[in-house]
Design a protein around this motif. Structure first.
Motif, PDB file in Angstrom:
ATOM      1  N   ASN A 171       0.799  -1.225   0.000  1.00 22.76           N
ATOM      2  CA  ASN A 171       0.000   0.000   0.000  1.00 22.76           C
ATOM      3  C   ASN A 171       0.834   1.279   0.000  1.00 22.76           C
ATOM      4  O   ASN A 171       0.279   2.378  -0.025  1.00 22.76           O
ATOM      5  CB  ASN A 171      -0.982   0.017   1.181  1.00 22.76           C
ATOM      6  N   GLU A 172       2.167   1.164  -0.018  1.00 24.75           N
ATOM      7  CA  GLU A 172       2.987   2.380  -0.105  1.00 24.75           C
ATOM      8  C   GLU A 172       3.035   2.947  -1.517  1.00 24.75           C
ATOM      9  O   GLU A 172       3.507   4.072  -1.732  1.00 24.75           O
ATOM     10  CB  GLU A 172       4.414   2.115   0.398  1.00 24.75           C
ATOM     11  N   TYR A 173       2.538   2.182  -2.495  1.00 23.64           N
ATOM     12  CA  TYR A 173       2.549   2.641  -3.889  1.00 23.64           C
ATOM     13  C   TYR A 173       1.191   3.236  -4.255  1.00 23.64           C
ATOM     14  O   TYR A 173       0.154   2.782  -3.776  1.00 23.64           O
ATOM     15  CB  TYR A 173       2.891   1.479  -4.833  1.00 23.64           C
ATOM     16  N   ASP A 174       1.209   4.230  -5.141  1.00 24.00           N
ATOM     17  CA  ASP A 174      -0.039   4.866  -5.569  1.00 24.00           C
ATOM     18  C   ASP A 174      -0.880   3.936  -6.430  1.00 24.00           C
ATOM     19  O   ASP A 174      -2.113   3.970  -6.370  1.00 24.00           O
ATOM     20  CB  ASP A 174       0.278   6.154  -6.356  1.00 24.00           C
ATOM     21  N   TYR A 175      -0.204   3.131  -7.240  1.00 26.51           N
ATOM     22  CA  TYR A 175      -0.886   2.174  -8.115  1.00 26.51           C
ATOM     23  C   TYR A 175      -0.087   0.878  -8.143  1.00 26.51           C
ATOM     24  O   TYR A 175       1.149   0.902  -8.086  1.00 26.51           O
ATOM     25  CB  TYR A 175      -0.976   2.671  -9.566  1.00 26.51           C
TER      26      TYR A 175
ATOM     27  N   ILE B 105      -3.843   5.624 -15.943  1.00 27.63           N
ATOM     28  CA  ILE B 105      -3.092   6.366 -14.922  1.00 27.63           C
ATOM     29  C   ILE B 105      -3.460   7.849 -14.994  1.00 27.63           C
ATOM     30  O   ILE B 105      -3.687   8.506 -13.959  1.00 27.63           O
ATOM     31  CB  ILE B 105      -1.571   6.185 -15.116  1.00 27.63           C
ATOM     32  N   GLN B 106      -3.527   8.374 -16.186  1.00 29.16           N
ATOM     33  CA  GLN B 106      -3.837   9.801 -16.349  1.00 29.16           C
ATOM     34  C   GLN B 106      -5.270  10.122 -15.934  1.00 29.16           C
ATOM     35  O   GLN B 106      -5.534  11.184 -15.352  1.00 29.16           O
ATOM     36  CB  GLN B 106      -3.574  10.215 -17.801  1.00 29.16           C
TER      37      GLN B 106
ATOM     38  N   LYS C  23      -3.154  11.186  -9.316  1.00 31.93           N
ATOM     39  CA  LYS C  23      -3.179  11.517  -7.891  1.00 31.93           C
ATOM     40  C   LYS C  23      -2.342  12.751  -7.579  1.00 31.93           C
ATOM     41  O   LYS C  23      -2.822  13.721  -7.006  1.00 31.93           O
ATOM     42  CB  LYS C  23      -2.687  10.320  -7.059  1.00 31.93           C
ATOM     43  N   HIS C  24      -1.058  12.720  -7.948  1.00 31.77           N
ATOM     44  CA  HIS C  24      -0.169  13.824  -7.628  1.00 31.77           C
ATOM     45  C   HIS C  24       1.127  13.661  -8.411  1.00 31.77           C
ATOM     46  O   HIS C  24       1.412  12.582  -8.945  1.00 31.77           O
ATOM     47  CB  HIS C  24       0.124  13.865  -6.124  1.00 31.77           C
ATOM     48  N   ASN C  25       1.902  14.725  -8.477  1.00 27.52           N
ATOM     49  CA  ASN C  25       3.227  14.629  -9.091  1.00 27.52           C
ATOM     50  C   ASN C  25       4.099  13.682  -8.279  1.00 27.52           C
ATOM     51  O   ASN C  25       3.935  13.552  -7.059  1.00 27.52           O
ATOM     52  CB  ASN C  25       3.893  16.004  -9.163  1.00 27.52           C
TER      53      ASN C  25
ATOM     54  N   THR D  57       4.932  10.243 -13.172  1.00 27.53           N
ATOM     55  CA  THR D  57       4.754   8.897 -12.619  1.00 27.53           C
ATOM     56  C   THR D  57       6.035   8.095 -12.766  1.00 27.53           C
ATOM     57  O   THR D  57       6.540   7.923 -13.878  1.00 27.53           O
ATOM     58  CB  THR D  57       3.608   8.156 -13.331  1.00 27.53           C
ATOM     59  N   LYS D  58       6.528   7.600 -11.650  1.00 26.08           N
ATOM     60  CA  LYS D  58       7.750   6.788 -11.672  1.00 26.08           C
ATOM     61  C   LYS D  58       7.385   5.312 -11.612  1.00 26.08           C
ATOM     62  O   LYS D  58       6.653   4.875 -10.714  1.00 26.08           O
ATOM     63  CB  LYS D  58       8.653   7.141 -10.482  1.00 26.08           C
TER      64      LYS D  58
END
Length: 358
Positions: free
Chosen positions: A153-157, A271-272, A276-278, A306-307
């Motif tokens: 859960n530490e990742y946005d996706y 994703i776009q 969520k955020h930069n 997004t990284k």
């Protein structure tokens, strides 16, 4: 503190074989933790691969026969794994192999009889994780998001690139997930035309060029317009995608190159849409994470906001088997392991059927 010792078994739509992951899973101060202790991948013979791939065309009797014989084979693989590594096992959590997935008709079926698996291995088995959710009006898929929420859960996706691409993420404290569309299923279908199981590192695809007409047809598939929750299976691939590939007269390299651009277009689009955020982070697992051309192409389409994070190889390859091990633990504790926010079912459920060896 109880440590569950479980083997997770997973066979995915890309038909690249059976993954076995021996995991220790425990709860500490309300947080679930894991360690993957041993792993093994068993490739399918060409005969078994063809049998599983064409199982959709079997009669009812032949399908049940496959259900039983494949369950016996799973039991043999699990028993060998246990003996070779001298493992102490509480139970086996088995996904089986999906042969039919038609949630709009209220059906899904994974071959791999839990009873046969239990009898051969001598270990208790939890299997059939999808049927209950279908019975509750859900898609029965995707299931892995419960593991994304609990373990990653530490990742946005969280993006999985198996035969199909699927994604999960939180929206207002609810987990949302769905099948985006194609991934390795189309790539492996194309490479098998030249007797290759897969395109290593995407090297063939890298040398190709985009076929504009094929890309337009793939991007225009109606599935992409549907709202979530949604999921796809091999039936959809056969009916909607194979004709596009077969009707495109071009080189293998160009077919692969075009397919990767299609895969990445659709992932980047999702994703776009759910930005969520930069500096957001996208965890990528599954066999597609090892395709360097695919990952490079996806990163280009996502841009700097997004990284992409590629974890250690054991997570890339065995995350799904790990999550089914977790689902088995949650089922044994009668805790939620299928999220209605993901599948569209009437309610969350604790799904899976227990089989006792005889």
């Amino acid at each position: 503190m109880k440590i569950y010792k479980i083997i997770g078994l997973m066979s995915g739509t890309s038909l690249d074989g059976l993954d076995l992951a021996y995991c220790h899973i425990w709860e500490k101060k309300g947080i679930w933790e894991f360690e993957i202790k041993e792993t093994k991948s068993v490739g399918y013979s060409s005969e078994m691969m063809n049998t599983l791939k064409n199982a959709i065309d079997l009669s009812a009797e032949k399908l049940i026969e496959l259900h039983n014989t494949y369950g016996t084979w799973l039991g043999e693989q699990a028993l060998n794994f246990i003996i070779d590594n001298k493992l102490e096992v509480d139970f086996i959590a088995s996904h089986g192999h999906t042969t039919h997935h038609r949630p709009e008709m209220g059906l899904t079926f994974q071959v791999g009889s839990g009873q046969h698996l239990a009898n051969v291995s001598g270990i208790r088995v939890i299997a059939d994780f999808r049927t209950n959710d279908i019975a509750l009006g859900g898609q029965g898929a995707p299931l892995v998001p419960i593991g994304d929420r609990i373990f990653f859960n530490e990742y946005d996706y969280c993006l999985n690139l198996g035969g199909i691409s699927n994604i999960s993420f939180d929206v207002k404290d609810k987990r949302i997930a769905y099948d985006i569309g194609l991934a390795n299923m189309i790539l492996n279908y194309i490479t098998r035309k030249v007797d290759l199981e897969y395109d290593e590192d995407g090297n063939l695809a890298r040398s190709g060029q985009v076929n504009a007409e094929m890309l337009k047809e793939l991007n225009g598939l109606q599935y992409y317009l549907l709202p979530h929750p949604k999921s796809i299976g091999y039936e959809w691939f056969l009916a909607e995608v194979v004709p596009i590939v077969e009707n495109t007269d071009d080189s293998i390299e160009n077919l692969l190159h075009t397919s990767i651009h299609h895969i990445c277009d659709k992932i980047a689009q999702q994703i776009q849409l759910n930005f969520k955020h930069n500096k957001q982070q996208l965890l990528v697992t599954g066999g597609g994470a090892l395709n360097s051309f695919l990952i490079e192409t996806l990163q280009q389409k996502l841009g700097d906001t997004t990284k992409i994070v590629i974890p250690e190889k054991i997570i890339i390859e065995f995350k799904e088997a790990l999550v089914f091990a977790l689902m088995g633990v949650l089922r044994s504790e009668q805790l939620t392991n299928v999220l209605s926010s993901v599948t569209g079912a009437k309610k969350d459920s604790s799904s899976g059927v227990l089989f006792i060896p005889n």
